[in-house]
Design an enzyme around this catalytic site. Structure first.
Site, short mmCIF file in Angstrom:
data_model
loop_
_atom_site.label_atom_id
_atom_site.label_comp_id
_atom_site.label_asym_id
_atom_site.label_seq_id
_atom_site.Cartn_x
_atom_site.Cartn_y
_atom_site.Cartn_z
N GLN A 81 -9.63 -2.20 -5.88
CA GLN A 81 -11.02 -1.75 -5.78
C GLN A 81 -11.87 -2.87 -5.16
O GLN A 81 -11.86 -4.01 -5.63
CB GLN A 81 -11.54 -1.37 -7.18
CG GLN A 81 -12.92 -0.78 -7.18
CD GLN A 81 -13.00 0.59 -6.47
OE1 GLN A 81 -12.11 1.42 -6.61
NE2 GLN A 81 -14.04 0.79 -5.69
N ASP A 128 -5.21 3.51 0.30
CA ASP A 128 -6.57 3.47 0.82
C ASP A 128 -6.58 3.45 2.35
O ASP A 128 -7.60 3.72 2.98
CB ASP A 128 -7.27 2.18 0.32
CG ASP A 128 -8.37 2.47 -0.69
OD1 ASP A 128 -8.79 3.63 -0.78
OD2 ASP A 128 -8.80 1.52 -1.36
N LYS A 159 -11.40 7.97 -10.33
CA LYS A 159 -10.05 8.03 -9.74
C LYS A 159 -9.01 8.27 -10.83
O LYS A 159 -8.08 9.06 -10.67
CB LYS A 159 -9.75 6.73 -8.97
CG LYS A 159 -10.55 6.61 -7.69
CD LYS A 159 -10.50 5.22 -7.07
CE LYS A 159 -11.49 5.15 -5.91
NZ LYS A 159 -11.64 3.80 -5.35
#
Ligand code: NAP
Length: 282
Positions: A96, A119, A52
């Protein structure tokens, strides 16, 4: 012969378009920013976060990775998130997953400002998606919808079967397919005679996390098969949830692993960061 849906190539094309957009935004004084919070030393998470970070750098998104110790308390993590919610340099905040067991994942996702939830996991964003007013969409199903569009795969009136009902893949995938007027069946570990249900599918999306689980008996000839799975087999090789060799000869379209859904997930994260930055300007 099936058409292989090349997620890597599509991702590169989209990322270069996003980079151009970021360039234009920077000229207007707006640099999209993304912060990734990584708790602990999980090796798969470290790889995902590095990928990422690299994509953000390539595209010109300002990015920061906060590496936090496994032992960080839930309260301290929530304090960090609260600070980033207020920080105008960052338009996207990503925590994460998975988190260590002593931290309540639900609480953490709820703490992220929904406008920065790139997200798309915040209940507010999932609710908007359900209501047909999506702003932030979970990146994996969002990327899959881009694949259908890029390969001119019409979903209207098609029978779609989604295997797996996670909040981050299976459920949002089903809603997005429904929105495009597919007739959708969601299946899971308690589904009876799964191969028979899967064989009704014109569009089959598989997200279960079991290496090469889907074989010929799951396939309607001419189907479109999307393989979300990322698993290591006995020899350490990365494989999908679909037995590619067995299934590919039967279908019209199929995604490979690697080089299919994975690169699209990262691309959509970048796109949503840019969209969040633009929305932050009012
Ligand atoms: P998850 O949260 O573990 O959910 C798995 C789902 O599969 C559950 O709904 C489970 O059913 C169902 N399932 C498990 N075994 C099954 C079986 N034998 N038959 C039918 N259904 C079964 O997984 P996830 O987070 O959605 O991820 C799925 C896979 O996609 C994993 O391999 C993950 O690594 C991969 N993934 C890839 C990307 C990418 O960018 N490529 C992104 C996200 C995830 P129950 O609900 O009944 O337990």
């Amino acid at each position: 012969m099936a058409t292989i849906i090349d997620g890597k190539e599509l991702a590169q094309k989209m990322q270069s378009e996003i980079a151009t957009e970021v360039e234009n935004l920077k000229e207007k004084g707006l640099q999209p920013g993304l912060v990734v919070l990584l708790v602990g030393e999980d090796s798969a998470s470290q790889v995902y976060v590095r990928n990422k970070e690299r994509a953000a750098e390539k595209i010109g998104i300002f990015s920061r990775v906060e590496r936090l110790p496994e032992t960080i308390s839930e309260a301290d993590l929530l304090t960090k998130i609260a600070a980033y919610n207020q920080d105008p340099l960052f338009h996207g905040i990503l925590v994460q997953l998975p988190l260590p067991k002593h931290i309540d994942e639900e609480k953490v996702l709820l703490a992220i400002d929904p406008r920065k939830d790139v997200d798309g996991f915040h209940p507010m964003n999932l609710g908007k998606l359900l209501a047909g007013e999506a702003e932030m969409i979970p990146c994996t199903p969002y990327g899959i919808m881009k694949m259908f569009a890029a390969y001119d795969i019409d979903l209207e009136g098609k029978t779609a079967v989604v295997i797996g009902r996670s909040n981050i893949v299976g459920k949002p995938m089903s809603i997005l397919l429904l929105e495009k007027n597919a007739t959708v069946t969601i299946t899971h570990s308690r589904t009876k005679d799964l191969p028979a249900v899967a064989r009704t599918a014109d569009i089959l999306v598989v997200a279960i996390g079991r290496g090469e689980f889907v074989t010929e008996e799951f396939i309607k000839p001419g189907a479109v098969v999307i393989d979300v799975g990322m698993n290591r087999n006995d020899t350490g090789k990365l494989v999908g949830d679909v037995d590619f060799k067995a299934v590919e000869p039967l279908v019209d379209f199929i995604t490979p692993v690697p080089g299919g859904v994975g690169p699209m997930t990262i691309t959509m994260l970048m796109q949503q960061t840019v969209e969040a930055a633009k929305r932050s300007q009012g």
